[in-house]
Enzyme design. Structure first.
Site, short mmCIF file in Angstrom:
data_model
loop_
_atom_site.label_atom_id
_atom_site.label_comp_id
_atom_site.label_asym_id
_atom_site.label_seq_id
_atom_site.Cartn_x
_atom_site.Cartn_y
_atom_site.Cartn_z
N CYS A 68 0.85 -1.20 0.00
CA CYS A 68 0.00 0.00 0.00
C CYS A 68 0.88 1.24 0.00
O CYS A 68 2.03 1.20 -0.44
CB CYS A 68 -0.94 -0.04 1.20
SG CYS A 68 -0.09 0.01 2.79
N ARG A 69 0.37 2.33 0.53
CA ARG A 69 1.13 3.60 0.55
C ARG A 69 2.14 3.64 1.69
O ARG A 69 3.29 3.98 1.50
CB ARG A 69 0.18 4.80 0.64
CG ARG A 69 0.90 6.15 0.60
CD ARG A 69 -0.05 7.32 0.79
NE ARG A 69 -0.84 7.24 2.00
CZ ARG A 69 -0.41 7.58 3.23
NH1 ARG A 69 0.80 8.02 3.39
NH2 ARG A 69 -1.22 7.48 4.26
#
Length: 103
Positions: A68-69
């Site tokens: 993810c981020r």
């Protein structure tokens, strides 16, 4: 990727690199909007809130890499998948980390 390894830079990506070389199923668990802004080549987008309803996509995969981020949602995705009996899940951490490992 654990919280402390992310801060102190002690992440060992050996397992991640090997899994990617072996054709791991790469899953970006960010939102569709985040995914549209750029991801890892060959990755599919299954947002975190849809992981539990998309379990069939993870079955029979040799290795699964979630990312993810920031590494937070990927850790949650790994836990959800493991809770549902999918044990071959690697938390790749951030999209940048996985991109580096893909080469």
């Amino acid at each position: 990727m654990g919280f402390f390894s992310a801060i102190f830079g002690t992440t060992d990506n050996t397992q991640l690199v090997e899994a990617i070389k072996e054709g791991a199923f790469l899953v970006d668990v960010r939102t569709p909007g985040e995914f549209a802004s750029g991801s890892v080549k060959g990755a599919v987008n299954i947002p975190l809130d849809r992981i539990a309803s998309q379990l069939a996509q993870f079955k029979n995969k040799k290795n699964v890499v979630v990312f993810c981020r920031s590494g937070n949602r990927s850790g949650q995705a790994q836990s959800i998948l493991q809770h549902h009996g999918i044990s071959n899940v690697i938390d790749g951490g951030t999209v940048g980390n996985v991109k580096e490992c893909v080469g």
